[in-house]
Design a protein around this motif. Structure first.
Motif, PDB file in Angstrom:
ATOM      1  N   VAL A  81     -32.876 -51.328   1.630  1.00 26.98           N
ATOM      2  CA  VAL A  81     -32.093 -50.907   0.453  1.00 26.98           C
ATOM      3  C   VAL A  81     -32.057 -51.974  -0.637  1.00 26.98           C
ATOM      4  N   LYS A  82     -32.357 -53.210  -0.277  1.00 25.28           N
ATOM      5  CA  LYS A  82     -32.371 -54.277  -1.290  1.00 25.28           C
ATOM      6  C   LYS A  82     -33.480 -54.060  -2.312  1.00 25.28           C
TER       7      LYS A  82
ATOM      8  N   GLU B 213     -34.095 -51.331  -3.706  1.00 27.37           N
ATOM      9  CA  GLU B 213     -33.673 -50.313  -4.676  1.00 27.37           C
ATOM     10  C   GLU B 213     -33.281 -50.965  -5.989  1.00 27.37           C
TER      11      GLU B 213
ATOM     12  N   ARG C 259     -32.221 -49.280  -8.723  1.00 32.00           N
ATOM     13  CA  ARG C 259     -31.415 -48.413  -9.591  1.00 32.00           C
ATOM     14  C   ARG C 259     -30.054 -49.031  -9.931  1.00 32.00           C
TER      15      ARG C 259
ATOM     16  N   TYR D 267     -26.613 -48.462  -9.904  1.00 27.35           N
ATOM     17  CA  TYR D 267     -25.699 -47.486  -9.309  1.00 27.35           C
ATOM     18  C   TYR D 267     -24.401 -47.332 -10.079  1.00 27.35           C
ATOM     19  N   SER D 268     -24.053 -48.410 -10.778  1.00 29.29           N
ATOM     20  CA  SER D 268     -22.809 -48.343 -11.535  1.00 29.29           C
ATOM     21  C   SER D 268     -22.909 -47.256 -12.605  1.00 29.29           C
TER      22      SER D 268
ATOM     23  N   LEU E 281     -25.270 -44.856 -12.704  1.00 30.25           N
ATOM     24  CA  LEU E 281     -25.553 -43.576 -12.043  1.00 30.25           C
ATOM     25  C   LEU E 281     -24.270 -42.897 -11.579  1.00 30.25           C
ATOM     26  N   SER E 282     -23.381 -43.712 -11.009  1.00 26.82           N
ATOM     27  CA  SER E 282     -22.143 -43.143 -10.486  1.00 26.82           C
ATOM     28  C   SER E 282     -21.271 -42.586 -11.607  1.00 26.82           C
TER      29      SER E 282
ATOM     30  N   TYR F 176     -22.900 -39.429 -12.828  1.00 24.01           N
ATOM     31  CA  TYR F 176     -22.755 -38.350 -11.854  1.00 24.01           C
ATOM     32  C   TYR F 176     -21.371 -37.703 -11.948  1.00 24.01           C
ATOM     33  N   ARG F 177     -20.384 -38.562 -12.220  1.00 21.78           N
ATOM     34  CA  ARG F 177     -19.011 -38.048 -12.303  1.00 21.78           C
ATOM     35  C   ARG F 177     -18.810 -37.153 -13.516  1.00 21.78           C
TER      36      ARG F 177
END
Lengths: 340, 183
Positions: free
Chosen positions: A69-70, A72, A74, A76-77, A79-80, A83-84
């Motif tokens: 996963v390291k 990755e 992307r 995520y902050s 993206l999250s 997404y919301r």
């Protein structure tokens, strides 16, 4: 032989027995060996089921997972957050698409249809015609479809043109039939008008048709010149044809260029030649046999060219029944077909 | 138990928080998958796949809700996918190993704890994957019916019905076998 309390065993295990029934079942257990044994077995099975697999086979692969996963990259902050708020984003996008479709798609379709259409009045209006009524100056609805059923092409739509500027004599009370208000783009505009004071304009000549006093006007705007250049053909529809071609505040050359785009298809137009000064400018470009140049409709610097139509009554303004007309929007050629 | 702050930083892709998550749930997820596949290597691979998928989709997780059902949901999808692809292969492995175990111990008059568990596993393997999952999640993982319904994308009454009906059948089958052995 099975015991009548057997079915209560499962309910007891699942804790589904009510207080009284539970007590009765307890009492029964103390006397019934079969049920007691069965309950013990089920408890055993339940316990085994709960414990699950006892094989000690687990080996952590946390390091492998973390290494994987390291890689990755992307964010995520973001993206999250995205997404919301995805639902409002989707809704807004859907609304925007609908808005753009309403704003641009329909006019675009209409534009393409007009561009490709060669309007011919030989096609009768069908019930699905998009246009029927326009308001007159008193606010009454005029049913164009009823007045000129065979002259309203199926795809024609009304535009709007409320101010008619210098046309006080004619007092056009209806609006654009077709065309665009932006002169930079206009090729042809068609109006339907109600001449209020025809007699003054046309030397007291009473011009009417059986349905009322309506005039259809076709304006062409030469592409090669300034946008003020206008040439106009007007004719009474249905019963009589009366055609004038005129330009307002434009050079004669501009008028001539417009005239080039006009054709009278009736081959019988000849005779009654009455050329004047303008005709000499027109020269060989137009067939002088087919026209008369006159100042008789000289209103506000108009220059008029009158077409003579064979077979009509020999008065100043020859009349003939208009059979149909069509407009080719690619070549800007207007074709008027008179009856023999 | 993972606290809310950890969940929020986890949602933002923080590796340390993710390490915490792996520590807490890896074993549970592994055994959940192992119960379904009965194959150690496959289970290990699928567990890894599950956590990688969890990390890749962590931005979709809402920290206001418990994370456990969400993790099981991802594991469930991965296992179900895997089972569909490797249906025949898995059946051969699990049944043969269980039956061998039982045969070897047939001489005893009653079932030992290990035998009972093997027998249970055999019965569990004979169930449909979604039924098996309901029983495992409810009995072994102690999840509520609501959480199981969320994981399996089913309604709560349907999950309850399937659970009680199949658990009863499962117990009856094993009990029947136990009685035969005793006789």
């Amino acid at each position: 032989m099975s015991c009548i309390y057997e079915k209560d065993i499962y309910k007891f295990i699942d804790d589904k027995l009510s207080g009284k029934r539970k007590q009765r079942f307890y009492n029964h257990l103390s006397t019934c060996k079969t049920c007691y044994q069965k309950l013990e077995n089920i408890k055993l099975i339940n316990k085994a089921l709960k414990e699950g697999i006892s094989d000690d086979v687990f080996e952590s692969s946390k390091d492998k997972i973390i290494t994987e996963v390291k890689n990755e990259k992307r964010n995520y902050s973001i993206l999250s957050k995205l997404y919301r708020i995805r639902k409002p984003i989707y809704s807004t996008a859907a609304l925007l698409i609908i808005f753009f479709m309403i704003c641009f798609f329909k006019p675009l379709i209409n534009f393409i249809q007009y561009k490709n259409a060669s309007y011919s009045t030989s096609n009768n209006i069908k019930s699905g015609s998009s246009y029927v009524k326009i308001p007159d100056i008193e606010g009454n609805n005029i049913d164009i479809k009823k007045l000129y059923p065979s002259f309203i092409p199926k795809k024609m739509k009304l535009g709007s043109r409320t101010s008619m500027g210098n046309y006080v004599d004619m007092e056009f009370i209806s609006n654009d039939f077709l065309g665009f208000n932006d002169n930079n783009h206009i090729d042809i505009a068609i109006y339907l008008g109600k001449p209020n004071n025809w007699n003054n304009l046309y030397n007291n000549k009473d011009i009417k048709n059986s349905n009322g006093e309506w005039l259809i006007t076709v304006e062409t705007y030469p592409k090669s010149n300034n946008v003020e250049s206008i040439a106009r053909i007007s004719c009474i529809l249905n019963d009589n044809i009366y055609i004038t071609i005129c330009g307002m505040d434009v050079s004669k050359d501009d008028i001539l260029k417009c005239l080039y785009s006009l054709k009278i298809t009736d081959k019988k137009l000849k005779n009654d030649i009455n050329p004047n000064g303008i005709l000499s400018i027109i020269g060989p470009k137009l067939n002088p046999n087919h026209m008369t140049i006159t100042n008789s409709i000289n209103v506000l610097n108009y220059y008029g060219i009158k077409y003579k139509v064979t077979g009509a009554s020999p008065n100043e303004y020859n009349t003939k029944k208009l059979k149909n007309f069509s407009i080719d929007f690619n070549t800007s050629v207007i074709t008027l077909v008179a009856e023999n | 138990m993972i606290n809310r702050n950890t969940l929020i930083s986890l949602q933002k892709g923080d590796i340390d928080s993710f390490g915490w998550l792996v520590n807490t749930y890896e074993k549970k997820i592994f055994y959940f998958i192992y119960n379904m596949t009965r194959n150690r290597d496959m289970s290990q691979d699928l567990t890894q796949d599950t956590f990688i998928k969890i990390y890749k989709n962590i931005y979709k997780y809402n920290p206001d809700y418990p994370i456990e059902p969400w993790i099981y949901k991802i594991a469930h999808n991965i296992v179900l996918d895997f089972l569909k692809k490797n249906k025949n292969k898995l059946q051969e492995v699990s049944l043969s190993s269980c039956i061998n175990n039982i045969k070897e111990n047939d001489i005893d008059s009653s079932l030992s704890d290990i035998e009972l568990k093997d027998l249970l596993q055999r019965e569990l393997q004979s169930l449909k994957p979604d039924i098996r999952m309901i029983i495992i999640l409810r009995i072994q993982k102690d999840l509520s019916f609501e959480q199981i319904a969320f994981i399996l994308n089913k309604s709560v009454p349907s999950v309850k019905l399937k659970f009680y009906r199949n658990k009863k059948i499962l117990i009856q089958n094993i009990e029947k076998y136990m009685n035969e052995v005793v006789k």
